[in-house]
Write a protein that holds these residues in place. Structure first.
Motif, PDB file in Angstrom:
ATOM      1  N   SER A 135     -16.384 -69.269 -33.221  1.00  0.00           N
ATOM      2  CA  SER A 135     -16.709 -70.111 -32.063  1.00  0.00           C
ATOM      3  C   SER A 135     -18.203 -70.040 -31.743  1.00  0.00           C
ATOM      4  N   HIS A 136     -18.781 -68.841 -31.908  1.00  0.00           N
ATOM      5  CA  HIS A 136     -20.211 -68.685 -31.658  1.00  0.00           C
ATOM      6  C   HIS A 136     -21.034 -69.477 -32.672  1.00  0.00           C
ATOM      7  N   GLN A 137     -20.615 -69.433 -33.932  1.00  0.00           N
ATOM      8  CA  GLN A 137     -21.354 -70.126 -34.981  1.00  0.00           C
ATOM      9  C   GLN A 137     -21.235 -71.644 -34.874  1.00  0.00           C
ATOM     10  N   LEU A 138     -20.139 -72.106 -34.317  1.00  0.00           N
ATOM     11  CA  LEU A 138     -19.906 -73.554 -34.233  1.00  0.00           C
ATOM     12  C   LEU A 138     -20.657 -74.213 -33.075  1.00  0.00           C
ATOM     13  N   LYS A 139     -21.085 -73.417 -32.111  1.00  0.00           N
ATOM     14  CA  LYS A 139     -21.701 -73.991 -30.898  1.00  0.00           C
ATOM     15  C   LYS A 139     -22.940 -74.820 -31.219  1.00  0.00           C
ATOM     16  N   ALA A 172     -26.770 -80.643 -39.465  1.00  0.00           N
ATOM     17  CA  ALA A 172     -25.652 -80.092 -38.691  1.00  0.00           C
ATOM     18  C   ALA A 172     -24.343 -80.226 -39.453  1.00  0.00           C
ATOM     19  N   VAL A 173     -24.157 -81.384 -40.107  1.00  0.00           N
ATOM     20  CA  VAL A 173     -22.937 -81.608 -40.881  1.00  0.00           C
ATOM     21  C   VAL A 173     -22.893 -80.655 -42.077  1.00  0.00           C
ATOM     22  N   GLU A 174     -24.042 -80.490 -42.747  1.00  0.00           N
ATOM     23  CA  GLU A 174     -24.097 -79.570 -43.885  1.00  0.00           C
ATOM     24  C   GLU A 174     -23.794 -78.134 -43.441  1.00  0.00           C
ATOM     25  N   ARG A 175     -24.305 -77.753 -42.269  1.00  0.00           N
ATOM     26  CA  ARG A 175     -24.050 -76.403 -41.757  1.00  0.00           C
ATOM     27  C   ARG A 175     -22.570 -76.215 -41.455  1.00  0.00           C
ATOM     28  N   LEU A 176     -21.956 -77.225 -40.840  1.00  0.00           N
ATOM     29  CA  LEU A 176     -20.524 -77.142 -40.546  1.00  0.00           C
ATOM     30  C   LEU A 176     -19.706 -77.077 -41.834  1.00  0.00           C
ATOM     31  N   SER A 177     -20.101 -77.859 -42.830  1.00  0.00           N
ATOM     32  CA  SER A 177     -19.387 -77.864 -44.106  1.00  0.00           C
ATOM     33  C   SER A 177     -19.503 -76.504 -44.789  1.00  0.00           C
ATOM     34  N   GLU A 181     -16.377 -73.841 -45.436  1.00  0.00           N
ATOM     35  CA  GLU A 181     -16.058 -73.362 -46.786  1.00  0.00           C
ATOM     36  C   GLU A 181     -16.138 -71.837 -46.862  1.00  0.00           C
ATOM     37  N   SER A 182     -17.169 -71.277 -46.231  1.00  0.00           N
ATOM     38  CA  SER A 182     -17.331 -69.822 -46.253  1.00  0.00           C
ATOM     39  C   SER A 182     -16.195 -69.137 -45.518  1.00  0.00           C
ATOM     40  N   MET A 183     -15.804 -69.680 -44.373  1.00  0.00           N
ATOM     41  CA  MET A 183     -14.745 -69.069 -43.583  1.00  0.00           C
ATOM     42  C   MET A 183     -13.400 -69.166 -44.295  1.00  0.00           C
ATOM     43  N   ILE A 184     -13.193 -70.243 -45.021  1.00  0.00           N
ATOM     44  CA  ILE A 184     -11.953 -70.371 -45.805  1.00  0.00           C
ATOM     45  C   ILE A 184     -11.898 -69.280 -46.866  1.00  0.00           C
ATOM     46  N   LYS A 185     -13.030 -69.046 -47.535  1.00  0.00           N
ATOM     47  CA  LYS A 185     -13.080 -67.987 -48.548  1.00  0.00           C
ATOM     48  C   LYS A 185     -12.801 -66.623 -47.923  1.00  0.00           C
ATOM     49  N   VAL A 186     -13.461 -66.350 -46.793  1.00  0.00           N
ATOM     50  CA  VAL A 186     -13.309 -65.051 -46.141  1.00  0.00           C
ATOM     51  C   VAL A 186     -11.883 -64.844 -45.652  1.00  0.00           C
ATOM     52  N   SER A 187     -11.331 -65.848 -44.979  1.00  0.00           N
ATOM     53  CA  SER A 187      -9.990 -65.700 -44.417  1.00  0.00           C
ATOM     54  C   SER A 187      -8.944 -65.533 -45.505  1.00  0.00           C
ATOM     55  N   GLY A 304     -35.335 -65.990 -39.527  1.00  0.00           N
ATOM     56  CA  GLY A 304     -36.092 -67.112 -38.991  1.00  0.00           C
ATOM     57  C   GLY A 304     -35.304 -68.400 -38.985  1.00  0.00           C
ATOM     58  N   ASP A 305     -35.892 -69.456 -39.567  1.00  0.00           N
ATOM     59  CA  ASP A 305     -35.224 -70.758 -39.602  1.00  0.00           C
ATOM     60  C   ASP A 305     -34.563 -71.016 -40.957  1.00  0.00           C
ATOM     61  N   LYS A 306     -34.347 -69.933 -41.732  1.00  0.00           N
ATOM     62  CA  LYS A 306     -33.707 -70.094 -43.034  1.00  0.00           C
ATOM     63  C   LYS A 306     -32.262 -70.550 -42.865  1.00  0.00           C
ATOM     64  N   ASP A 307     -31.819 -71.394 -43.804  1.00  0.00           N
ATOM     65  CA  ASP A 307     -30.431 -71.843 -43.765  1.00  0.00           C
ATOM     66  C   ASP A 307     -29.497 -70.667 -44.019  1.00  0.00           C
ATOM     67  N   GLY A 308     -28.351 -70.716 -43.376  1.00  0.00           N
ATOM     68  CA  GLY A 308     -27.361 -69.656 -43.595  1.00  0.00           C
ATOM     69  C   GLY A 308     -26.656 -69.299 -42.305  1.00  0.00           C
ATOM     70  N   VAL A 309     -25.522 -68.635 -42.467  1.00  0.00           N
ATOM     71  CA  VAL A 309     -24.737 -68.226 -41.284  1.00  0.00           C
ATOM     72  C   VAL A 309     -24.446 -66.728 -41.308  1.00  0.00           C
ATOM     73  N   GLY A 310     -25.035 -66.016 -42.283  1.00  0.00           N
ATOM     74  CA  GLY A 310     -24.833 -64.575 -42.321  1.00  0.00           C
ATOM     75  C   GLY A 310     -23.473 -64.152 -42.833  1.00  0.00           C
ATOM     76  N   ILE A 311     -23.002 -64.819 -43.877  1.00  0.00           N
ATOM     77  CA  ILE A 311     -21.669 -64.490 -44.379  1.00  0.00           C
ATOM     78  C   ILE A 311     -21.668 -64.106 -45.855  1.00  0.00           C
TER      79      ILE A 311
END
Length: 345
Positions: A135-139, A172-177, A181-187, A304-311
């Motif tokens: 939820s935090h990452q999606l905000k 934003a769409v690329e980040r959500l995508s 995908e990452s969360m599906i792999k993790v879960s 910084g402003d690097k792409d990624g969500v820390g997963i």
């Protein structure tokens, strides 16, 4: 319940009938003794012996009933232990009796239930943490989608502004995508929905597969990947997921690397293990961050402003640990060294 009451009633009637028959038998023996011998004392003696035997039998039955009651009470305590998941000695442990063996089995069930409850609590906490982190990452991307969509509704914006807003929406769409995908792999990995296909195969081919997947990114970033193959061997591992772990380490090194820098990917054998290392020339990770970089959604101060969500690092560690290996980071003078250790047998 009705069956138990019916059986208990039949049992009581049989016992009473046996006692009555025993009394009648003793009376008959006394009469028979008197008729045969004509002596009243002999008859009385025979009757007295019968009464004594009757009393003894009665006392034996009472003793059995008391013992059975004690065993039933102890069994009730044993069931209480099971319901409360507490181990408490009810019957002697060293006694090779049926009740002692039953107690041993109950203790094993208690241990198994405790372990299962512990796993369920841990899974529940993981799910809570996952939902909170997600939820935090999606905000941010959702807020950007809403805000810049409203901006685009304004008919007075210029073409340059429209292009800029569309680029933000695309990111934003690329980040959500990427996040989904990452969360599906993790879960799937955490919940056990993915069964690792562990078998003996070339670890070198697996590592090179990861290099192929990041080659274009490295080339575009002006970063060189040097492959240092010190050993060729087959080890037990899952090719697809191990390549995913190596890819994440390489991708992470490229993402935070500088143009003209070099990444060294090494494969070597250390005793009964194989070490896969990724050494970069990026800013060394601080000691206070080394315990956090493998946490889900954690991003370092230099992100910084690097792409990624820390997963990526979190997913790599999960993949390696599920194969009985280890993933760690060792700071270098001019960079960082991420090390995967897997059993070679």
């Amino acid at each position: 319940m009705d069956k138990y009451i019916e059986n208990y009633g039949k049992y009581t009637k049989r016992v009473r009938m046996l006692y009555v028959c025993s009394l009648l038998l003793f009376v008959f023996l006394a009469v028979f003794e008197y008729v045969c011998s004509g002596k009243i004392l002999a008859a009385i003696g025979a009757l007295a012996c019968g009464v004594v035997m009757y009393v003894v039998i009665k006392l034996l039955q009472k003793s059995d009933d008391d013992f059975i009651s004690e065993v039933v009470a102890a069994m009730s305590d044993l069931l209480d232990n099971l319901s409360e998941l507490k181990r408490h000695q009810v019957f002697p442990e060293n006694d090779d009796s049926l009740v002692s063996r039953l107690q041993s089995k109950v203790d094993k069930i208690i241990d198994a239930l405790k372990l299962q409850n512990s796993r369920e609590r841990l899974e529940h906490e993981n799910i809570k943490g996952l939902v909170s982190d997600l939820s935090h990452q999606l905000k941010t991307p959702i807020s950007n989608l809403r805000m810049y969509t409203d901006f685009l509704k304004n008919p007075d914006i210029s073409d340059d502004e429209r292009t800029q807003y569309l680029q933000v929406l695309e990111l934003a769409v690329e980040r959500l995508s990427f996040l989904s995908e990452s969360m599906i792999k993790v879960s799937r990995l955490e919940s056990g929905l993915i069964n690792l296909d562990v078998k003996s195969q070339s670890i070198n081919d697996t590592v090179l597969q990861a290099v192929k997947d990041v080659y274009v990114s490295a080339k575009n970033a002006g970063i060189t990947i040097r492959y240092d193959e010190q050993v060729k061997c087959d080890i037990q591992h899952d090719r697809r997921w191990t390549a995913e772990a190596c890819f994440n380490l390489l991708d992470n090194a490229i993402k935070y690397g500088k143009t003209g820098s070099e990444i060294v990917l090494s494969v070597r054998k250390l005793g009964l293990t194989v070490e896969i290392s990724v050494t970069d020339e990026n800013e060394p990770i601080g000691e206070d961050e080394r315990t956090h970089i493998f946490e889900r959604f954690y991003r370092g101060r230099n992100s910084g402003d690097k792409d990624g969500v820390g997963i990526g690092l979190y997913l790599s560690r999960e993949i390696i640990e599920k194969q009985g290996g280890m993933l760690s980071v060792i700071p270098q003078k001019d960079g960082n060294k991420f090390v995967i250790v897997l059993q070679s047998r």
